[in-house]
Design an enzyme around this catalytic site. Structure first.
Site, short mmCIF file in Angstrom:
data_model
loop_
_atom_site.label_atom_id
_atom_site.label_comp_id
_atom_site.label_asym_id
_atom_site.label_seq_id
_atom_site.Cartn_x
_atom_site.Cartn_y
_atom_site.Cartn_z
N SER B 120 61.95 -36.25 9.98
CA SER B 120 63.40 -36.40 9.96
C SER B 120 63.98 -36.52 8.55
O SER B 120 65.18 -36.41 8.36
CB SER B 120 63.82 -37.63 10.78
OG SER B 120 63.45 -38.81 10.11
N LYS B 157 65.84 -43.60 6.78
CA LYS B 157 67.03 -42.74 6.82
C LYS B 157 67.93 -43.05 5.64
O LYS B 157 67.80 -44.08 4.99
CB LYS B 157 67.84 -43.01 8.11
CG LYS B 157 67.15 -42.61 9.41
CD LYS B 157 67.13 -41.12 9.61
CE LYS B 157 66.47 -40.77 10.96
NZ LYS B 157 65.07 -41.26 11.04
#
Lengths: 198, 198
Positions: B120, B157
């Site tokens: 991701s 993230k």
DNA sequence: TTGACAGCAGAACGTTCGTTCGGTAGCTTA
DNA sequence: TAAGCTACCGAACGAACGTTCTGCTGTCAA
């Protein structure tokens, strides 16, 4: 009465030792340890060391000098599952993680670091400014990421083979394949990568 | 006759010491060193140590135990310009590179490693299996790469802000933005990255 | 209130440490 | 061919090392 576990020692002792080690990269003698710990009897230091040894924080060289043990450097590798917001620290997965240096470097005398310039390997997750851990060796296999010397400069590229011979392939479509005329000079093979982001 | 520089010692001596240190994390005594170097006189070992000390490879603790010096861990950070095929090893750019650990870790007690799962963050050069160096702290700035705890799992993230509050943005268009309901729990901020490729 | 035990102090002791110093063999320079 | 230097050996020595043992003090369970 249940078999009683040996009481764990004051963790402050270990921390002080670790701090000393971090500063000097050496384990001090018992008398210095005594000062460090605020203890005045070497005999007691000796006992404390024995327990740390039992717990795996200290160890002995074959020459009976005592040295950091397996758990001395243990850095919390946090689990990917967390319970109740309290992350459960655990020792590294399977291998015994000691220091990052040990994780990346197998043969210190043959290992160098090369700073990456440019974006030519960005699809391999290698960014401008990263440090490549290189194991120096004169040859490599197709598919390895190698550090080669082209026009008196280091280049990090994939090693590949074409009919003409070995070529260096970037991991970025904007960059051309390098087809060296003459012998391809390989400095070493990439063994790891280090990036600092703060 | 020109003032003669002190002859450098056999580099093999230093390498053997470094290998010993890499294995045991401790500097051996003179008699062990003698064995290690194939020397039979401690007096000669003493002289060799003196020269390594002069050269900056060894040093002394305040307690006169001898320890690795500033240059002991110096890992050749190879120049990007090379002369005549012979890469010119040099000390790390500006900062004094000591160990990779020291390069990446500023506060050992607040630093953890988290292994990355999934792709991701691939556009940020963070791959599956990489180790993220995390400085644990409960808050972060917009734009930081953070390790957050979402559904009892670690997630790496970008931290960003929308009108609704903080959100976690992946660096991969195939993944969705995470909009946590309730408080966003931040484990720490990414300070570095380590990848092993061999 | 007694005994057991843990945490520590202190002295005694044989070993190992690093230092010093004197010596030898081989190579250079003159 | 003598002098000078470098690489190394070997013995001697006092200081520091780590071990061991004895003893004190406080705590806790019986």
């Amino acid at each position: 009465m249940a078999l009683k576990q040996q009481q764990p020692l004051d963790p402050a002792y270990l921390e002080k030792l670790q701090d000393y080690y971090a500063e000097h990269k050496v384990i001090p003698s018992y008398s210095v340890l005594a000062t460090l710990w605020g203890i005045s009897a070497k005999s007691w230091v000796s006992e404390c060391v024995r327990r740390f040894e039992e717990a795996g924080y200290l160890d002995w060289t074959p020459d009976r000098q005592f040295k950091p043990g397996a758990r001395f450097f243990e850095r919390r590798l946090a689990h990917d599952t967390v319970q109740a917001g309290l992350p459960n620290p655990a020792l590294a997965d399977g291998y015994d993680m000691v220091t990052i240096d040990d994780y990346l470097i197998r043969v210190p005398s043959k290992t160098s670091l090369v700073r990456v310039k440019g974006e030519s390997m960005i699809d391999a997750g290698i960014h401008d400014g990263d440090l490549i851990v290189v194991e120096q060796q004169p040859n490599a296999n197709v598919g390895d990421i190698v550090v080669a010397i082209v026009d008196n400069e280091f280049t990090v590229k994939y090693l590949d083979r074409e009919k003409g011979g070995f070529v260096l392939k970037p991991a970025n479509k904007a960059f051309p394949v390098i087809r060296p005329k003459g012998r391809l000079e390989i400095f070493g093979v990439m063994a790891g990568l280090v990036r600092r982001t703060r």
